[in-house]
Structures are given as structure tokens and as C-alpha cells.
Design an enzyme around this catalytic site. Structure first.
Site, PDB file in Angstrom:
ATOM      1  N   THR A 112     -60.976  -6.590  19.870  1.00  0.00           N
ATOM      2  CA  THR A 112     -59.622  -6.510  20.444  1.00  0.00           C
ATOM      3  C   THR A 112     -59.038  -7.900  20.685  1.00  0.00           C
ATOM      4  OG1 THR A 112     -60.287  -4.468  21.540  1.00  0.00           O
ATOM      5  CG2 THR A 112     -58.320  -5.552  22.384  1.00  0.00           C
ATOM      6  N   VAL A 113     -59.800  -8.752  21.362  1.00  0.00           N
ATOM      7  CA  VAL A 113     -59.255 -10.060  21.754  1.00  0.00           C
ATOM      8  C   VAL A 113     -59.104 -10.978  20.529  1.00  0.00           C
ATOM      9  CG1 VAL A 113     -59.651 -12.113  23.172  1.00  0.00           C
ATOM     10  CG2 VAL A 113     -60.134  -9.847  24.097  1.00  0.00           C
ATOM     11  N   LYS A 123     -66.891 -13.819  29.629  1.00  0.00           N
ATOM     12  CA  LYS A 123     -67.253 -14.003  31.048  1.00  0.00           C
ATOM     13  C   LYS A 123     -68.746 -13.887  31.304  1.00  0.00           C
ATOM     14  CE  LYS A 123     -65.488  -9.821  30.120  1.00  0.00           C
ATOM     15  NZ  LYS A 123     -64.359  -8.917  30.142  1.00  0.00           N
ATOM     16  N   GLU A 177     -59.298 -19.503  30.714  1.00  0.00           N
ATOM     17  CA  GLU A 177     -58.390 -18.627  31.467  1.00  0.00           C
ATOM     18  C   GLU A 177     -58.672 -17.153  31.192  1.00  0.00           C
ATOM     19  OE1 GLU A 177     -55.526 -19.806  33.612  1.00  0.00           O
ATOM     20  OE2 GLU A 177     -56.204 -17.808  34.194  1.00  0.00           O
ATOM     21  N   GLY A 214     -57.858 -11.267  32.862  1.00  0.00           N
ATOM     22  CA  GLY A 214     -57.014 -11.048  31.675  1.00  0.00           C
ATOM     23  C   GLY A 214     -55.802 -11.958  31.629  1.00  0.00           C
ATOM     24  N   GLY A 266     -58.022  -0.291  24.685  1.00  0.00           N
ATOM     25  CA  GLY A 266     -58.567  -1.641  24.468  1.00  0.00           C
ATOM     26  C   GLY A 266     -58.854  -2.380  25.757  1.00  0.00           C
ATOM     27  N   GLU A 324     -64.907  -2.859  27.851  1.00  0.00           N
ATOM     28  CA  GLU A 324     -65.837  -3.616  27.007  1.00  0.00           C
ATOM     29  C   GLU A 324     -66.375  -2.690  25.908  1.00  0.00           C
ATOM     30  OE1 GLU A 324     -66.523  -7.077  27.784  1.00  0.00           O
ATOM     31  OE2 GLU A 324     -64.731  -6.452  28.845  1.00  0.00           O
ATOM     32  N   ASP A 329     -68.990  -6.599  35.513  1.00  0.00           N
ATOM     33  CA  ASP A 329     -67.910  -7.409  34.928  1.00  0.00           C
ATOM     34  C   ASP A 329     -67.127  -8.128  36.036  1.00  0.00           C
ATOM     35  OD1 ASP A 329     -66.063  -7.877  32.401  1.00  0.00           O
ATOM     36  OD2 ASP A 329     -64.727  -7.247  34.019  1.00  0.00           O
ATOM     37  N   LYS A 371     -66.852 -12.285  36.878  1.00  0.00           N
ATOM     38  CA  LYS A 371     -65.563 -12.979  37.057  1.00  0.00           C
ATOM     39  C   LYS A 371     -65.505 -13.656  38.429  1.00  0.00           C
ATOM     40  CE  LYS A 371     -63.164  -9.825  33.936  1.00  0.00           C
ATOM     41  NZ  LYS A 371     -62.565  -8.477  33.856  1.00  0.00           N
TER      42      LYS A 371
END
Ligand code: HSE
Length: 343
Positions: free
Chosen positions: A28-29, A119, A143, A148, A201, A204, A215, A219
Site C-alpha cells: 500500500t505505502v 515502525k 515521519e 500516518g 489499506g 498491516e 503497533d 509508535k
């Protein structure tokens, strides 16, 4: 400064009009980065005076059907990428610590700037990666690792130049907040809400980290390293996910005018000790996180001079996450040109 000179050198001065970049991971990213770089190509060229070219993409399986990327090397072999002559920027959007950490070390050693969304890797290796990058005169953009599209890293870096942070409290997992919102608003069961978050999306590839609280924990550790220059002992932090919350629990809370929120928080006491926790909380209408719905994240920063600053926005998804990575790229190129310097 020496740093600026090194970076200018690594870009080859004025004679080189093209920046060669690679994308590691094309989920996705990774796809979001590719699309944004193409959409914003002309604008980035105008504002930075350099063309950004995606030279190569690292994938798991070259045979898999995927979007067309004309003229771009698509490979499952990192050696093909690290050996590209003149490679200058590496966008990393892989999951898990390894091989991502190893790839980024090698990219830094080669003199590349690295921009990561990972992350899991960065929460553990931010210190050695920063030391390595410093010794090589390159920059790390991260970032996208936290919240996000919410610009919490650049905001923190900026305010820490004058303020100190005493406490951070937030919603740091978009998938969890989306699920809790769907369960309450639509009485949508947990599994169906998770499936929606996956289809959108947000989740994970393996959503265990989302729903188990891991998660959000990672972070929070990234924010801790930046805000307090250290992390608490990981095993001392109680981490609870939303996976135990039933539709019935959410319904009962709603009847009482309450909402479940998955809250990550960390505080430093007068002796410098850090206390952190991650888990669901029932909050009422007077709580600042009560109104944060859907995929949104929120991060409240308690500082000595500003007071409390709260940032809210999409915490997951292709374009919010990828766009802050391209912003990191623009910031790094700006630094290289000496436009502005941040810590
Ligand atoms: N799966 C993550 C989330 C993605 O839902 O928040 C953004 O880090």
C-alpha cells in the site's frame, strides 16, 4: 556546516539534475509513494530544482501481477538496487525488523538518504541508524512511522528546540480506532470491521500488531526516543489490544454515553523516569479523545511553554502515509540546499 557540504557532495552539486531513488516494498505505502512522485513530479522539480526519478522497486515476488511502472527496474534482489550507480534516496516501506534494518544500513553506508515507514524496525534501531547516518552525512526521514499523515515527528522536532515535553497521550493505531468506531456506530462485528480496515489499506499485512496494541506501542517508543531521548524498558510497559472487546461491551458503553478508545501514553516524572501504557480506555464526552473517529489518530503533547498541543488526522492509509514520506524527501533535499535546518 560539514553536514551540508557532505550532502551537497552526495548530490553531485549543480551538474546533476536528477535524484535517483528506490522504493523497498511495493505494498500500500510503496505504491502510494510511486503514485505521488509521479503526480507531483513537475511541482517537486519546480520547488526543489531537481528531478526525482524512481529507478527501482524491491518486491517479494516479481511474478505477481501489479500496477505498471514503466521504465522502472522491478526486482526481488536488493543487490540490484544497492548497486545502482548514483542511487541517492531509498524509500523503505517493508514490514518487520529484518531485512529492512540491514538494507537501510547498507543504503546509508553507500551515502543514500533513507526515508522509512517501518515502525517495527525503527522503534528498535532509531539510535544506531541515526548515528550511522550522521557519520555518513545523510538524513533519515521517519515521519511515516508514527500516526500516518499526522505531522507529529516534524512538529515535535520543531517544538523541542525550545519546549520540553512532559507527557504524550494519543490514539496511534488507525485500524483499532476504525474498528472501535464501526462497532459502535454500525454495530458491525469485530471481524467484519477488521476486514473493512484491511480492504481500505489501513491494517498491516498481518493485522496482529494492529489489534494486539503492538503497533501503537512501537509508535509510542518512537515518540519517546524523540521527545525524551530514551525509551522505557519495553517489558515494563503494559500493552493491551482491542481484540478482547466484544460488540456487547461496545453496546453497553454506548448506552452509558461512553466510547472505547485505544490509548497510548507516556509520562516523565521529576526524576526523569518514564511511565508508559497502551490499552483500551472508556472515555466520556469531556475526554479529548472522545471525538476522534474512524481511521483518525490524535496525539496530545503536554509541553512546558506551549501547554497542550493536539494533532489530529488520518493515521493510516496509502496517501496520508506516502505523502509524508515524499514530504520527508522534499525536506531532506531542502536541507541539502541549506534552505532550512532542523534537529
Ligand atoms: N496499520 C497501521 C494503523 C498503519 O492502522 O495505524 C499506519 O501505521
Amino acid at each position: 556546516s560539514k553536514l551540508e557540504l557532505n550532502c551537497a557532495d552526495s548530490f553531485g552539486g549543480d551538474s546533476m539534475a536528477t535524484i535517483k531513488a528506490a522504493i523497498l516494498g511495493f505494498g500500500t505505502v510503496g505504491q502510494g509513494i510511486y503514485n505521488i512522485v509521479n503526480e507531483k513530479r513537475e511541482d517537486l522539480k519546480k520547488s526543489l530544482g531537481l528531478e526525482l526519478e524512481i529507478s527501482a522497486i524491491l518486491v517479494n515476488n516479481v511474478g505477481k501481477e501489479r500496477m505498471a511502472t514503466p521504465g522502472v527496474l522491478v526486482t526481488d534482489n536488493f543487490e540490484d538496487i544497492i548497486n545502482i550507480p548514483g542511487l541517492q534516496v531509498v524509500f523503505e516501506a517493508i514490514v518487520n525488523e529484518e531485512p529492512a534494518y540491514n538494507y537501510l544500513c547498507r543504503a546509508i553506508d553507500k551515502g543514500c538518504h533513507v526515508i522509512t515507514a517501518n515502525k517495527v524496525m525503527f522503534s528498535k534501531y532509531s539510535i544506531p541508524l541515526h548515528e550511522r547516518a550522521k557519520s555518513r552525512g545523510v538524513f533519515i526521514g521517519y515521519e511515516a512511522t508514527t500516526a500516518g499523515g499526522v505531522p507529529v515527528i516534524k512538529t515535535l522536532k520543531n517544538l523541542l528546540q525550545v519546549n520540553s515535553v512532559k507527557r504524550i497521550q494519543g490514539i496511534l493505531n488507525g485500524t483499532s480506532n476504525y474498528i472501535l468506531t464501526q462497532m459502535r456506530q454500525d454495530e458491525c462485528p469485530f471481524d467484519d470491521s477488521l476486514k473493512e480496515a484491511q480492504d481500505l489499506g489501513y491494517a498491516e499485512a498481518d493485522p496482529f500488531n494492529d489489534v494486539s496494541g503492538q503497533d501503537a506501542f512501537r509508535k509510542l517508543m518512537i515518540l519517546s526516543a524523540l521527545a525524551f531521548k530514551k525509551q522505557p524498558t519495553w517489558n515494563d510497559v503494559r500493552v493491551v489490544g482491542i481484540d478482547e472487546i466484544s460488540l456487547e461491551d461496545v453496546r453497553k458503553a454506548k448506552e452509558q454515553g461512553l466510547r472505547y478508545r485505544h490509548v497510548a501514553e507516556i509520562e516523565q516524572d521529576e526524576n526523569g523516569e518514564l511511565y508508559a501504557s497502551v490499552g483500551p480506555q472508556l472515555v466520556g464526552p469531556d475526554h479529548p479523545l472522545y471525538s476522534i473517529e474512524g481511521v483518525n489518530n490524535a496525539v496530545a503533547l503536554d509541553t512546558n511553554y506551549i501547554g497542550t498541543l493536539t494533532l489530529v488526522g488520518p493515521g493510516a492509509g496509502m496517501y496520508p502515509t506516502a505523502s509524508v514520506m515524499v514530504e520527508d524527501y522534499a525536506e531532506i533535499i531542502g536541507k541539502r540546499a541549506g534552505f532550512f535546518i532542523t534537529i
